[in-house]
Design a protein around this motif. Structure first.
Motif, PDB file in Angstrom:
ATOM      1  N   ASP B 871      71.938  51.183 -64.477  1.00 29.86           N
ATOM      2  CA  ASP B 871      72.076  52.235 -63.464  1.00 29.86           C
ATOM      3  C   ASP B 871      71.523  51.772 -62.127  1.00 29.86           C
ATOM      4  O   ASP B 871      71.162  52.575 -61.283  1.00 29.86           O
ATOM      5  CB  ASP B 871      71.372  53.517 -63.918  1.00 29.86           C
ATOM      6  CG  ASP B 871      69.873  53.334 -64.080  1.00 29.86           C
ATOM      7  OD1 ASP B 871      69.389  52.202 -63.886  1.00 29.86           O
ATOM      8  OD2 ASP B 871      69.184  54.314 -64.393  1.00 29.86           O
ATOM      9  N   GLY B 872      71.450  50.466 -61.925  1.00 27.94           N
ATOM     10  CA  GLY B 872      70.943  49.961 -60.645  1.00 27.94           C
ATOM     11  C   GLY B 872      69.440  49.772 -60.631  1.00 27.94           C
ATOM     12  O   GLY B 872      68.882  49.338 -59.629  1.00 27.94           O
ATOM     13  N   THR B 873      68.754  50.124 -61.755  1.00 28.01           N
ATOM     14  CA  THR B 873      67.302  49.906 -61.815  1.00 28.01           C
ATOM     15  C   THR B 873      66.950  49.085 -63.053  1.00 28.01           C
ATOM     16  O   THR B 873      65.787  49.028 -63.447  1.00 28.01           O
ATOM     17  CB  THR B 873      66.528  51.241 -61.871  1.00 28.01           C
ATOM     18  OG1 THR B 873      66.795  51.862 -63.132  1.00 28.01           O
ATOM     19  CG2 THR B 873      66.935  52.169 -60.754  1.00 28.01           C
ATOM     20  N   VAL B 874      67.956  48.507 -63.677  1.00 33.69           N
ATOM     21  CA  VAL B 874      67.751  47.811 -64.946  1.00 33.69           C
ATOM     22  C   VAL B 874      67.958  46.314 -64.726  1.00 33.69           C
ATOM     23  O   VAL B 874      68.964  45.910 -64.141  1.00 33.69           O
ATOM     24  CB  VAL B 874      68.745  48.352 -65.998  1.00 33.69           C
ATOM     25  CG1 VAL B 874      68.718  47.501 -67.257  1.00 33.69           C
ATOM     26  CG2 VAL B 874      68.441  49.816 -66.326  1.00 33.69           C
ATOM     27  N   ILE B 875      67.004  45.528 -65.181  1.00 35.07           N
ATOM     28  CA  ILE B 875      67.167  44.073 -65.090  1.00 35.07           C
ATOM     29  C   ILE B 875      67.651  43.562 -66.446  1.00 35.07           C
ATOM     30  O   ILE B 875      67.478  44.235 -67.470  1.00 35.07           O
ATOM     31  CB  ILE B 875      65.848  43.378 -64.666  1.00 35.07           C
ATOM     32  CG1 ILE B 875      64.700  43.720 -65.623  1.00 35.07           C
ATOM     33  CG2 ILE B 875      65.473  43.767 -63.232  1.00 35.07           C
ATOM     34  CD1 ILE B 875      63.420  42.939 -65.334  1.00 35.07           C
ATOM     35  N   PRO B 876      68.253  42.382 -66.471  1.00 35.15           N
ATOM     36  CA  PRO B 876      68.790  41.876 -67.745  1.00 35.15           C
ATOM     37  C   PRO B 876      67.729  41.824 -68.832  1.00 35.15           C
ATOM     38  O   PRO B 876      68.020  42.073 -70.007  1.00 35.15           O
ATOM     39  CB  PRO B 876      69.289  40.470 -67.397  1.00 35.15           C
ATOM     40  CG  PRO B 876      69.525  40.487 -65.920  1.00 35.15           C
ATOM     41  CD  PRO B 876      68.544  41.467 -65.354  1.00 35.15           C
ATOM     42  N   GLN B 877      66.493  41.503 -68.419  1.00 39.66           N
ATOM     43  CA  GLN B 877      65.407  41.401 -69.405  1.00 39.66           C
ATOM     44  C   GLN B 877      65.175  42.733 -70.106  1.00 39.66           C
ATOM     45  O   GLN B 877      64.740  42.771 -71.265  1.00 39.66           O
ATOM     46  CB  GLN B 877      64.116  40.940 -68.711  1.00 39.66           C
ATOM     47  CG  GLN B 877      64.176  39.522 -68.153  1.00 39.66           C
ATOM     48  CD  GLN B 877      64.727  39.433 -66.736  1.00 39.66           C
ATOM     49  OE1 GLN B 877      65.495  40.299 -66.298  1.00 39.66           O
ATOM     50  NE2 GLN B 877      64.370  38.380 -66.019  1.00 39.66           N
ATOM     51  N   ASP B 878      65.446  43.833 -69.423  1.00 45.91           N
ATOM     52  CA  ASP B 878      65.297  45.149 -70.054  1.00 45.91           C
ATOM     53  C   ASP B 878      66.287  45.321 -71.197  1.00 45.91           C
ATOM     54  O   ASP B 878      66.098  46.135 -72.093  1.00 45.91           O
ATOM     55  CB  ASP B 878      65.539  46.268 -69.034  1.00 45.91           C
ATOM     56  CG  ASP B 878      64.502  46.300 -67.931  1.00 45.91           C
ATOM     57  OD1 ASP B 878      63.378  45.791 -68.155  1.00 45.91           O
ATOM     58  OD2 ASP B 878      64.807  46.830 -66.848  1.00 45.91           O
ATOM     59  N   LEU B 879      67.402  44.593 -71.111  1.00 48.32           N
ATOM     60  CA  LEU B 879      68.465  44.771 -72.095  1.00 48.32           C
ATOM     61  C   LEU B 879      68.448  43.684 -73.159  1.00 48.32           C
ATOM     62  O   LEU B 879      69.420  43.502 -73.893  1.00 48.32           O
ATOM     63  CB  LEU B 879      69.827  44.791 -71.379  1.00 48.32           C
ATOM     64  CG  LEU B 879      69.972  45.885 -70.319  1.00 48.32           C
ATOM     65  CD1 LEU B 879      71.351  45.814 -69.679  1.00 48.32           C
ATOM     66  CD2 LEU B 879      69.736  47.258 -70.918  1.00 48.32           C
ATOM     67  N   GLY B 880      67.345  42.960 -73.223  1.00 47.01           N
ATOM     68  CA  GLY B 880      67.251  41.899 -74.233  1.00 47.01           C
ATOM     69  C   GLY B 880      68.195  40.755 -73.953  1.00 47.01           C
ATOM     70  O   GLY B 880      68.640  40.059 -74.869  1.00 47.01           O
ATOM     71  N   LEU B 881      68.539  40.574 -72.700  1.00 53.75           N
ATOM     72  CA  LEU B 881      69.497  39.529 -72.356  1.00 53.75           C
ATOM     73  C   LEU B 881      68.787  38.291 -71.813  1.00 53.75           C
ATOM     74  O   LEU B 881      69.380  37.501 -71.075  1.00 53.75           O
ATOM     75  CB  LEU B 881      70.503  40.067 -71.333  1.00 53.75           C
ATOM     76  CG  LEU B 881      71.412  41.190 -71.865  1.00 53.75           C
ATOM     77  CD1 LEU B 881      72.173  41.856 -70.729  1.00 53.75           C
ATOM     78  CD2 LEU B 881      72.386  40.656 -72.906  1.00 53.75           C
ATOM     79  N   ASP B 882      67.544  38.121 -72.200  1.00 53.44           N
ATOM     80  CA  ASP B 882      66.776  36.965 -71.715  1.00 53.44           C
ATOM     81  C   ASP B 882      67.499  35.661 -72.000  1.00 53.44           C
ATOM     82  O   ASP B 882      67.411  34.705 -71.233  1.00 53.44           O
ATOM     83  CB  ASP B 882      65.395  36.937 -72.386  1.00 53.44           C
ATOM     84  CG  ASP B 882      64.629  38.233 -72.156  1.00 53.44           C
ATOM     85  OD1 ASP B 882      65.046  39.263 -72.744  1.00 53.44           O
ATOM     86  OD2 ASP B 882      63.655  38.211 -71.389  1.00 53.44           O
ATOM     87  N   TRP B 883      68.268  35.662 -73.085  1.00 54.58           N
ATOM     88  CA  TRP B 883      68.989  34.423 -73.449  1.00 54.58           C
ATOM     89  C   TRP B 883      70.032  34.041 -72.391  1.00 54.58           C
ATOM     90  O   TRP B 883      70.460  32.909 -72.308  1.00 54.58           O
ATOM     91  CB  TRP B 883      69.667  34.581 -74.818  1.00 54.58           C
ATOM     92  CG  TRP B 883      70.636  35.754 -74.885  1.00 54.58           C
ATOM     93  CD1 TRP B 883      70.338  37.022 -75.266  1.00 54.58           C
ATOM     94  CD2 TRP B 883      72.008  35.742 -74.533  1.00 54.58           C
ATOM     95  NE1 TRP B 883      71.444  37.817 -75.183  1.00 54.58           N
ATOM     96  CE2 TRP B 883      72.498  37.054 -74.746  1.00 54.58           C
ATOM     97  CE3 TRP B 883      72.906  34.754 -74.076  1.00 54.58           C
ATOM     98  CZ2 TRP B 883      73.820  37.419 -74.502  1.00 54.58           C
ATOM     99  CZ3 TRP B 883      74.222  35.111 -73.840  1.00 54.58           C
ATOM    100  CH2 TRP B 883      74.669  36.439 -74.047  1.00 54.58           C
ATOM    101  N   ALA B 884      70.429  35.013 -71.588  1.00 54.73           N
ATOM    102  CA  ALA B 884      71.438  34.722 -70.557  1.00 54.73           C
ATOM    103  C   ALA B 884      70.794  34.463 -69.196  1.00 54.73           C
ATOM    104  O   ALA B 884      71.453  34.504 -68.176  1.00 54.73           O
ATOM    105  CB  ALA B 884      72.431  35.869 -70.459  1.00 54.73           C
ATOM    106  N   ILE B 885      69.475  34.254 -69.206  1.00 54.39           N
ATOM    107  CA  ILE B 885      68.787  33.978 -67.952  1.00 54.39           C
ATOM    108  C   ILE B 885      68.184  32.586 -68.025  1.00 54.39           C
ATOM    109  O   ILE B 885      67.398  32.290 -68.923  1.00 54.39           O
ATOM    110  CB  ILE B 885      67.671  35.016 -67.709  1.00 54.39           C
ATOM    111  CG1 ILE B 885      68.302  36.399 -67.596  1.00 54.39           C
ATOM    112  CG2 ILE B 885      66.893  34.678 -66.446  1.00 54.39           C
ATOM    113  CD1 ILE B 885      67.304  37.497 -67.601  1.00 54.39           C
ATOM    114  N   SER B 886      68.593  31.775 -67.090  1.00 53.49           N
ATOM    115  CA  SER B 886      68.118  30.401 -67.108  1.00 53.49           C
ATOM    116  C   SER B 886      66.658  30.336 -66.668  1.00 53.49           C
ATOM    117  O   SER B 886      66.278  30.927 -65.668  1.00 53.49           O
ATOM    118  CB  SER B 886      68.972  29.545 -66.177  1.00 53.49           C
ATOM    119  OG  SER B 886      68.321  28.315 -65.946  1.00 53.49           O
ATOM    120  N   LYS B 887      65.870  29.626 -67.457  1.00 49.41           N
ATOM    121  CA  LYS B 887      64.477  29.393 -67.060  1.00 49.41           C
ATOM    122  C   LYS B 887      64.392  28.143 -66.201  1.00 49.41           C
ATOM    123  O   LYS B 887      63.407  27.911 -65.513  1.00 49.41           O
ATOM    124  CB  LYS B 887      63.595  29.208 -68.299  1.00 49.41           C
ATOM    125  CG  LYS B 887      63.728  30.304 -69.359  1.00 49.41           C
ATOM    126  CD  LYS B 887      62.989  31.577 -68.982  1.00 49.41           C
ATOM    127  CE  LYS B 887      63.067  32.622 -70.077  1.00 49.41           C
ATOM    128  NZ  LYS B 887      64.441  33.094 -70.367  1.00 49.41           N
TER     129      LYS B 887
END
Lengths: 187, 1004, 107
Positions: B871-887
């Protein structure tokens, strides 16, 4: 394999001007900056035409079956040609621009194309586009909007050619028919 | 009695009689009549009831300033309320009804308000809104609702057509009176592109009525000659029946043309809104006569002096047999003279000025008209019609010296230039003491794009009231405008009039000046909103000092006429009550539109099928022929489901899901965004756009990716395809294609302009069909032409080839958890491929499915949906999508935003699944309450549902949602509020993946 | 309704052919920047009554972003220039200074 169809399959309307959907035409979006190595030659090879000046459409042949190249922006051209000639033209661009930074892609099916014809064809467009038609120069290609959607137009062959996105073909036909209603001429 | 005179009438054609009805009564008029003229010709002076007190009201004016004579015009699908009879052209069969009366015009119960007028003072609404509250709700409001309002709202769809048109010019001349025509001629001769607009069907304005002489001949001769000259100029366009109603920034002017108002049903558009762009605007909009404030000045039969003259001269209609003229200036004598010359009686001219000299009064006296100097109308007598006036001293308090019987009163309080268009864009006014009027301040004009003046007022609109002055002013102003356009004036004959010998006017704001409270309570300022001198004075006593506040408190000038007659008188009364100078009080702001504009004209062509540009996929015709139930997705209308006979939507959705999961289903996915990104720096660019690494994606492979805005919040998602060494195809959400394409171009053009990347939006180039289900491969193999085996085309890869002869790109991607192919085909062949698939798959149980089945299947699979889980206030990490975020990446759009401390908090709400203990479906948008209340006394919350469905596959309610520290609370029982907010439902916190958690079904 | 001349294609486009993009000449702060720098980049915007530099896109035309210097009070447009500019052209700055002697400069 099936024959490609246009969005409205050649719909037409006779008002104080005649409106008809034409096509399918072959269309290529070519993105390259002026001066890109091989650009002029590649376009010549693909289309047989020279690059247009800014905001110009270079056209050869009948309005609904000719070849043209339009300046869409400082690094964007629209190539128009018979549908069947498209693969060869794309190949010619690819060959001529190899090694240069460019993008050439078939957009024939992403567009709808209309002809608005007749002595008062301009009046149909004057109702829809924030464009000063009195000051439209010969060969000018104008990108603007027709009511609520993007549209590009150029004049020639006793009328105007209008290009819009395919998904709104029905809307554009509705606009053009509404504006061409007999009795609604702009005196 | 008002009646049609036997002779005269310059605008009517007596050979063309017309029939019309007013309140059902049949009446007759002539071609060329306005409805007001025709009503007067039929002795219909009483035309309406006032807004607040329901007082009988008659026709006051003869043009756009008319406050009273508004009617419901037409019937059924052509009914339009609040139409000014004074600007409505008569046509055969016209039907009008009066407004604002109940039960009838002649007998109106609302007139009781009149008796209680002293309980309905200025600010009545504000005062009544306050106390006691129940009294307002149960007593005042129902009564006011019954009696208030102007006109009836039409209930039928409008039968008429409307359109708009664009026009461009160097100089737009607004007003086709003698000043406008003169200025147009000058501009035309300079070669400028000129458009001249006239509000009425007739050119020349007031000059012919006023008997002006131009170049030694009647004004009409000069007007005709000038019109002919203008018509011959190719660079000049004349447009009558066109009201310029607003001047906006940079020379944008809106004007409404009444194309077929007077010929309804002839097939032409009824109105046309002109959207004009003018380099400069010359306003020759004339002036409006002011009423005088004397007791009873609102009775039917009291009229502006100029209007009385117009009715006699233009339409051969007498406002009455005996007309008393009351004035503070010489111009009104023209009315007295015109009436007498038409054979009517003018028993007296009541002139407030102590001394009356000048040529016009002399002529009146020579005609035998009695002129009473220093006198005032103390009171107008009569009920539904004027029966007489009582006369006193203007200097006095209202003692009656004489009474004169009459059936009409023609009043003139002087003239106010029409400065509205000049003022719309910021033009300022100056107070002209000599003529007691605000006129444009030449030093403070409105400005245009280059800081130069935009609007040039000319003629009466500039305070040059007489013909001689107006013509001269038009020359001067016209030349200034031509010069401002950078043009050289040409040679052209110019009209000239002899200066009129007129004595100065004497401002009169209250008549008589010492009138007491009883008289002032019957002196109307604003006829339409029923505001009186006493109301403005009360407002001043209650502490209102600003004219803007007083306007809103008293509602002065807030009616549909926007105070054309009342504003100057009202602010002069306010200034008097405050003991201030009039210019110190100032005017209220002039805002567009000058006159009301029909909504139809503003909408133009945008109604019905072309109200908005609805987008259609290549298969849309088929969907609609099948009776698909459509849901809006942006401007697309996508099939939600394909209900069969007797099926509810829910049943259809469940059938489509079960069939897809057991056989094969087919979804029109053409609306998905498809953006091509190509170039030597494309990989680098892709790595900035997406949170994960896209540059390493091998050619021929697909990868799911996330895009965030610079704050780090999730903005779009989709599958990225590596087409070749230097090109990627980005799939976006259906609603996101244009936005994401613009986002890419923004970064490429404005931030990384040295990167070599080109993009192209190919969304509409391809029809895309998802073929989904265990039998998907079997179906596609029937079409043949490509190797679709797991080995040749594994999950998350794509291949180009032909299927059944169609050139396709086939992606092995799945949004359902099933074996799935998405086929992209050029849009022009989309419908044919869809049909070919349907034919080939009939015996496999192939059924199309809609967006709702797609939604439920993705939720069963735990896939997020942009706009549901975000809703515009949610980051991918909130959705358990850490795997799709490059470290590893040093930067990507949103990375810095996500590093903000509050986004790393363990307290954040995170995505989990929910299963109700009783198998029921959690209500949409339901919250998980937490103990206690917040600072606003609202219940604390710790989570909410984001997607919730009855899963036909699992035969129970499933949901996804965000829960504080959710992943750490697996197995915990939480409580959701129910839809009615009264009960609670218990649910277990689970993984959001309900179906095939190992992903075996999609990877076969 | 504003008219701005697109510096790429020369069309004097009206507002309906354009999309606004907020303040111009912002410097992007990415990973490694301080909270203050990031806050300034993300949220702090000028709101002057007077000269303002802003971003516009000729979205219904050539699709290019450009920058405009405009007076927010009178709507006077001092000039437009390509988006690929780190700062306003010097001659434009001079022109504005001449027209608005009180103006404190573009930064």
């Amino acid at each position: 394999m099936s024959e490609p169809v246009t969005a409205l399959q050649g719909a037409s309307f006779d008002g104080f001007a005649r409106v008809r959907e034409i096509g399918p035409l072959g269309m290529i979006t070519l993105r390259a900056k002026a001066g890109t190595k091989g650009l002029d030659k590649a376009v010549k090879a693909a289309l047989g035409l020279a690059l247009p000046a800014p905001r110009r459409m270079v056209w050869e042949g009948p309005a609904d079956a000719g070849r043209g190249i339009g300046w869409m922006g400082p690094d964007e051209f629209l190539l128009v040609l018979p549908h069947a000639d498209l693969p060869a033209a794309l190949a010619a661009l690819e060959a001529g621009l190899q090694g240069s930074h460019y993008l050439a892609v078939d957009v024939s099916d992403a567009r709808c194309v209309f002809r608005i014809e007749g002595e008062t064809a301009d009046q149909v467009l004057r109702k829809l586009m924030p464009v000063d038609f009195d000051r439209l120069e010969p060969g000018e290609l104008r990108r603007s909007r027709a009511a609520q959607v993007p549209a590009a137009i150029w004049a020639g062959e006793g009328g105007f050619t209008l290009v819009a996105f395919r998904s709104v073909a029905g809307y554009v036909m509705g606009l053009l028919s509404h504006s061409a209603q007999p009795g609604s001429e702009l005196n | 009695m008002s009646t049609r005179l036997a002779k005269g009438g310059r605008l009517i054609d007596r050979s063309a009689g017309m029939e019309f009805t007013f309140n059902g009564k049949r009446m007759r008029g002539f071609a060329g009549d306005t409805l007001a003229a025709a009503l007067l010709a039929n002795d219909q002076m009483l035309v309406g009831r006032s807004f607040k007190y329901h007082r009988p009201r008659g026709i006051v004016a003869s043009g756009a300033e008319e406050p009273n004579a508004l009617v419901n015009l037409g019937t059924g699908a052509r009914l339009e309320p609040n139409q000014r009879t004074t600007t409505t052209e008569l046509f055969d069969g016209l039907a009008a009804t009066s407004q604002n009366h109940w039960p009838s015009l002649e007998l109106d119960i609302g007139v009781l308000n009149n008796a209680f007028a002293r309980f309905l003072p200025a600010g009545f609404y504000y005062k009544t809104f306050m106390h006691p509250r129940p009294f307002w709700k149960h007593v005042f409001e129902p009564v006011i609702r019954q009696s208030a309002g102007l006109g009836k709202v039409p209930t039928d769809p409008d039968a008429d057509r409307y359109e708009q048109a664009y026009a461009y010019c160097d100089l737009l001349v607004v007003g086709g009176g003698v000043a406008g025509l003169q200025a147009a001629r000058i501009a035309g001769a300079s070669g400028a592109r000129v458009i001249v607009l006239e509000q009425s069907p007739h050119w020349g304005g007031r000059a012919p009525v006023d008997g002006d002489v131009i170049d030694g001949a009647p004004a009409a001769d000069w007007i005709n000659a000038t019109l002919q000259a203008l018509e011959k100029m190719e660079n000049v366009t004349l447009r009558s029946r066109t009201m310029a109603h607003g001047v906006f920034d940079h020379g944008y002017v809106l004007a409404e043309e009444r194309v077929a108002d007077h010929t309804p049903g002839d097939g032409r558009p009824r109105k046309r809104l002109w959207r004009i762009r003018a380099a400069k605007v010359l306003t020759a909009t004339g002036a409006i006569e002011r009423p005088l404030s004397f007791a009873g000045n609102d009775l039917p039969g009291v009229m502006l002096a100029s209007a009385a003259r117009d009715y006699v001269v233009n339409w051969a209609v007498s406002p009455g047999d005996r007309t008393v003229v009351v004035t503070n200036n010489d111009d009104a004598y023209r009315t007295a003279i015109a009436l007498v010359e038409a054979g009517l009686s003018v028993p007296a001219v009541i002139d407030a000025r102590a001394e009356v000299t000048g040529a016009l009064p002399a002529r009146a006296r020579a005609l035998g008209i009695a002129v009473h100097a220093g006198r005032a109308v103390v009171k107008v007598k009569g009920g539904k019609r004027v029966t007489g006036v009582s006369i006193g001293l203007q200097a006095g308090e209202g003692a009656v010296l004489d009474e004169i019987s009459c059936d009409a009163v023609a009043m003139s309080g002087g003239w106010s230039p029409v400065v509205h268009l000049y003022s719309h864009c910021g033009g300022k006014l100056t107070w002209d003491r000599k003529r007691a009027m605000f006129r444009p301040d030449p030093d403070r004009p409105p400005l245009t794009h280059d800081g130069s003046p935009l609007v040039y007022p000319a003629g009466a609109a500039n305070g040059a009231l007489s013909a001689a002055e107006a013509l001269a002013d038009a020359v001067e102003t016209g030349l200034v405008a031509v010069k401002a356009l950078g043009l050289k004036p040409g040679t052209t004959p110019l009209g000239r009039a002899e200066p009129a010998d007129e004595a100065p006017m004497d401002p009169v704001w209250i008549m008589p000046q010492g009138a007491g409270a009883a008289l002032k309570a019957k002196m109307w300022l604003d006829y339409q909103n029923d505001v009186k001198v006493s109301d403005v004075q009360l407002a001043a006593r209650e502490g209102y000092q600003s004219v803007e506040h007083t306007k809103r408190y008293t509602t002065l000038g807030m009616a549909t006429d926007q105070g054309k007659l009342s504003n100057i008188n009202g602010l002069a009364v306010l200034a008097g009550a405050l003991s201030e100078d009039i210019p110190a009080v100032g005017t209220t702001t002039f805002r567009p539109p000058y006159t009301p504009v029909t909504l139809g004209a503003l909408a133009g062509e945008a109604r019905g099928e072309i109200f908005q540009p609805l987008r259609r996929t290549p298969m849309q015709d088929w969907h609609q022929a099948q009776g698909a139930y459509l849901e809006p997705v942006g401007l697309w209308r996508r099939p939600y489901c394909y209900p069969r006979a007797g099926e509810t939507h829910e049943q259809a959705v469940h059938r489509e899901i079960l069939n897809t999961r057991s056989n094969v289903g087919m979804l029109d996915a053409s609306t998905l965004g498809k953006i091509l990104v190509k170039g030597p720096d494309a990989g680098r660019f892709m790595d900035m756009l997406y949170t994960n690494v896209m540059s390493t994606l091998p050619v021929g492979k697909c990868r799911y990716g996330l895009m965030c805005n610079e704050q780090g919040f999730l903005s779009d998602d989709g599958v990225v395809v590596r087409l070749s060494d230097d090109s990627w195809l980005c799939h976006t959400t259906s609603g996101g294609a244009d936005r994401i394409h613009a986002w890419m171009e923004d970064w490429l053009q404005c931030e990384w302009w040295d990167w070599q990347v080109f993009t192209a939006n190919l969304t509409e180039q391809f029809a895309q069909i998802a073929v989904v289900g265990p039998k998907a491969r079997q179906l596609l193999e029937r079409l043949g032409g490509m190797d679709l085996s797991k080995e040749a085309l594994p999950f998350m890869s794509f291949a180009e080839g032909t299927l059944g002869g169609f050139p396709v790109r086939a992606y092995r991607i799945s949004f359902s958890g099933e074996l799935s192919y998405e086929l992209a085909v050029p849009a022009g062949q989309g419908a044919a491929l869809w049909a070919a698939l349907l034919a080939a798959g009939a015996d496999l149980g192939l059924q199309p499915y809609g967006t709702e089945a797609m939604h439920v299947m993705r939720a069963e699979k735990g896939f997020i949906m942009i706009g549901d889980e975000t809703d515009g206030t949610v980051i991918p990490q909130d959705l358990g999508l850490d795997w799709a975020i490059s470290k590893k990446k040093a930067d990507y759009l949103g990375k810095r935003g996500q590093e903000r401390s509050f986004l790393a908090s363990p307290e954040r709400w995170k995505l989990v699944g929910f299963e109700t203990l009783d198998g029921s479906v959690i209500a949409d948008g339901a919250y998980v309450p937490a103990p206690g209340v917040n600072g606003n006394g609202q219940r604390n919350v710790q989570g909410r549902v984001t997607s919730t469905y009855l899963s036909p596959t699992l035969k129970k309610g499933i949901a996804m949602g965000l829960l504080k520290n959710g992943p750490g609370r697996m197995g915990e029982i939480v409580e959701f509020t129910t839809a009615d907010g009264k009960g609670m439902v218990q649910a277990r916190v689970t993984s959001p993946v309900f179906y095939d958690p190992k992903g075996e079904k999609q990877d076969v | 309704m504003l008219i701005l001349e697109c510096p790429y294609c020369g069309v004097k486009a009206e507002e309906t052919e354009l999309s606004p993009g907020g303040e111009a000449h912002l410097k992007r702060f990415g990973p490694g920047s301080s909270p203050e720098e990031f806050e300034d980049y993300m949220f702090a915007r000028q709101n002057p009554k007077g000269v303002h530099f802003e971003r516009w896109r000729h979205s219904y035309g050539c699709g290019k972003w450009f920058l405009a210097a405009r007076c927010t009070a009178t709507l006077e447009v001092f000039g437009t220039y390509p988006a690929q500019s780190s700062e306003p052209p010097a001659e434009l700055v001079e022109k504005i200074k001449a027209k608005r002697p009180q103006w404190k400069g573009w930064k």
